[in-house]
Design an enzyme around this catalytic site. Sequence first.
Site, PDB file in Angstrom:
ATOM      1  N   ASP A 224       0.815  -1.225   0.000  1.00 32.56           N
ATOM      2  CA  ASP A 224       0.000   0.000   0.000  1.00 32.56           C
ATOM      3  C   ASP A 224       0.845   1.270   0.000  1.00 32.56           C
ATOM      4  O   ASP A 224       0.320   2.353   0.283  1.00 32.56           O
ATOM      5  CB  ASP A 224      -0.910   0.003   1.240  1.00 32.56           C
ATOM      6  CG  ASP A 224      -2.066  -0.979   1.119  1.00 32.56           C
ATOM      7  OD1 ASP A 224      -2.890  -0.803   0.212  1.00 32.56           O
ATOM      8  OD2 ASP A 224      -2.144  -1.929   1.932  1.00 32.56           O
TER       9      ASP A 224
ATOM     10  N   GLU B 265      -0.200   9.482   1.723  1.00 29.55           N
ATOM     11  CA  GLU B 265      -0.891  10.393   2.633  1.00 29.55           C
ATOM     12  C   GLU B 265      -0.977   9.818   4.050  1.00 29.55           C
ATOM     13  O   GLU B 265      -1.064  10.580   5.020  1.00 29.55           O
ATOM     14  CB  GLU B 265      -2.321  10.647   2.135  1.00 29.55           C
ATOM     15  CG  GLU B 265      -3.106  11.561   3.054  1.00 29.55           C
ATOM     16  CD  GLU B 265      -4.506  11.824   2.539  1.00 29.55           C
ATOM     17  OE1 GLU B 265      -4.781  12.989   2.249  1.00 29.55           O
ATOM     18  OE2 GLU B 265      -5.313  10.884   2.415  1.00 29.55           O
ATOM     19  N   ASP B 266      -0.942   8.499   4.168  1.00 31.21           N
ATOM     20  CA  ASP B 266      -1.210   7.903   5.481  1.00 31.21           C
ATOM     21  C   ASP B 266      -0.040   7.905   6.461  1.00 31.21           C
ATOM     22  O   ASP B 266      -0.253   8.115   7.654  1.00 31.21           O
ATOM     23  CB  ASP B 266      -1.771   6.486   5.298  1.00 31.21           C
ATOM     24  CG  ASP B 266      -3.138   6.538   4.650  1.00 31.21           C
ATOM     25  OD1 ASP B 266      -3.921   7.445   4.998  1.00 31.21           O
ATOM     26  OD2 ASP B 266      -3.424   5.695   3.784  1.00 31.21           O
TER      27      ASP B 266
ATOM     28  N   ARG C 154       1.481  -1.965   6.893  1.00 26.96           N
ATOM     29  CA  ARG C 154       1.745  -0.598   6.454  1.00 26.96           C
ATOM     30  C   ARG C 154       2.678   0.154   7.402  1.00 26.96           C
ATOM     31  O   ARG C 154       3.161   1.228   7.056  1.00 26.96           O
ATOM     32  CB  ARG C 154       0.422   0.191   6.322  1.00 26.96           C
ATOM     33  CG  ARG C 154      -0.529  -0.374   5.292  1.00 26.96           C
ATOM     34  CD  ARG C 154      -1.465   0.674   4.757  1.00 26.96           C
ATOM     35  NE  ARG C 154      -0.714   1.733   4.096  1.00 26.96           N
ATOM     36  CZ  ARG C 154      -1.223   2.870   3.674  1.00 26.96           C
ATOM     37  NH1 ARG C 154      -2.513   3.105   3.829  1.00 26.96           N
ATOM     38  NH2 ARG C 154      -0.472   3.789   3.083  1.00 26.96           N
TER      39      ARG C 154
ATOM     40  N   ARG D 241      -8.377   3.090  12.160  1.00 27.37           N
ATOM     41  CA  ARG D 241      -6.938   3.323  11.979  1.00 27.37           C
ATOM     42  C   ARG D 241      -6.361   4.397  12.911  1.00 27.37           C
ATOM     43  O   ARG D 241      -5.154   4.437  13.122  1.00 27.37           O
ATOM     44  CB  ARG D 241      -6.670   3.740  10.527  1.00 27.37           C
ATOM     45  CG  ARG D 241      -7.188   2.768   9.478  1.00 27.37           C
ATOM     46  CD  ARG D 241      -6.392   1.481   9.474  1.00 27.37           C
ATOM     47  NE  ARG D 241      -6.852   0.572   8.436  1.00 27.37           N
ATOM     48  CZ  ARG D 241      -6.371   0.555   7.198  1.00 27.37           C
ATOM     49  NH1 ARG D 241      -5.437   1.396   6.844  1.00 27.37           N
ATOM     50  NH2 ARG D 241      -6.831  -0.324   6.323  1.00 27.37           N
TER      51      ARG D 241
ATOM     52  N   HIS E 276     -11.422   5.930   6.285  1.00 29.51           N
ATOM     53  CA  HIS E 276     -10.846   7.185   6.797  1.00 29.51           C
ATOM     54  C   HIS E 276     -11.853   8.334   6.728  1.00 29.51           C
ATOM     55  O   HIS E 276     -12.719   8.355   5.847  1.00 29.51           O
ATOM     56  CB  HIS E 276      -9.636   7.586   5.948  1.00 29.51           C
ATOM     57  CG  HIS E 276      -8.419   6.727   6.117  1.00 29.51           C
ATOM     58  ND1 HIS E 276      -7.756   6.150   5.052  1.00 29.51           N
ATOM     59  CD2 HIS E 276      -7.730   6.355   7.226  1.00 29.51           C
ATOM     60  CE1 HIS E 276      -6.714   5.465   5.502  1.00 29.51           C
ATOM     61  NE2 HIS E 276      -6.670   5.565   6.810  1.00 29.51           N
TER      62      HIS E 276
ATOM     63  N   ILE F 231      -8.579  -1.155  -3.893  1.00 25.97           N
ATOM     64  CA  ILE F 231      -8.022  -1.398  -2.554  1.00 25.97           C
ATOM     65  C   ILE F 231      -8.204  -0.142  -1.678  1.00 25.97           C
ATOM     66  O   ILE F 231      -7.343   0.219  -0.881  1.00 25.97           O
ATOM     67  CB  ILE F 231      -6.544  -1.864  -2.598  1.00 25.97           C
ATOM     68  CG1 ILE F 231      -5.695  -0.947  -3.479  1.00 25.97           C
ATOM     69  CG2 ILE F 231      -6.446  -3.292  -3.080  1.00 25.97           C
ATOM     70  CD1 ILE F 231      -4.197  -1.222  -3.357  1.00 25.97           C
TER      71      ILE F 231
ATOM     72  N   CYS G 256      -5.188  10.235  -1.028  1.00 26.28           N
ATOM     73  CA  CYS G 256      -4.203   9.343  -0.396  1.00 26.28           C
ATOM     74  C   CYS G 256      -2.969   9.129  -1.239  1.00 26.28           C
ATOM     75  O   CYS G 256      -1.942   8.662  -0.750  1.00 26.28           O
ATOM     76  CB  CYS G 256      -4.840   8.023   0.001  1.00 26.28           C
ATOM     77  SG  CYS G 256      -5.589   7.145  -1.322  1.00 26.28           S
TER      78      CYS G 256
END
Length: 257
Positions: free
Chosen positions: A62, A67-68, A87, A135, A165, A246, A252
């Site tokens: 991923d 962005e995460d 991740r 998350r 999110h 996904i 993101c």
Amino acid sequence: MFTKAITRKPCKALIDGISTAQFCDGTPDYETAVKQHDCYVTTLRELGLAVTDLEADERYPDSCFVEDPAVVMERCAIITNPARESRNGEKIEIEQTIKKFYNDDQIFHIESPGTLEGGDVMRVGDHFYVGLSDRTNEEGAKQFHEIVTKFGYTSSTVPVTEGLHLKDFAIYLENNNLLVTSLMDQEPSFQNFNRFVIDPEELYAINSLYINGTVLVPASYPKTKALIETLGYPVKLVDTSEFRKIDGSLTCLSLRF
Ligand code: CIR
């Protein structure tokens, strides 16, 4: 005004990216994803951003969703603590790039047991709405608040009960305009915005991306495109169909600052 962005090319392992049932319509096609990502980067460049497009990282399926693992702003950058084990290591990789743009004393970290992912952070002026989701937990949001308030920003939390999110269910397009689901339309924190409820069939298009006056909208969502145009924004369509499989969407795929 954004001047820079960081992106990361999709890797072949993308097909093993985390996927919920939300947009469950197959496995991403790697070659198509690469082409779509190239178009995304080109679009950011056309809008004047200097894009650092990182090489694909096969260790993290991923990892194109940059962005995460970080949240960036003018005065500091926060390396997050992604909740999913597959991740979590992305935070170490993104920090190497963040260090090229920020001094060491401007870089902070969300530490366990706090978890936080950038997809849950929505900026409105100098305020950050932080989604409490699968998350991002209370402890992560608390640490985020402690960091940003040192730099003159503020933050508050919003429950995320519909899926991944916060920014999949509410997105700020500047000018006090907020695209929302019908549930987020009821959110007390959002009552002072001009709220526009997106057709549930076009849920994915809520995650449109405001860049310096223009709005990037995912291709194939005509009602949302028309609405955003009616609000007066020039629109650029970007096809993200392979990332959608996904749960990846427009915001993101980059860090913007
Ligand atoms: C994940 O589940 O973590 C990825 N498959 C999708 C991440 C999307 N990130 C975002 O919307 N900020």
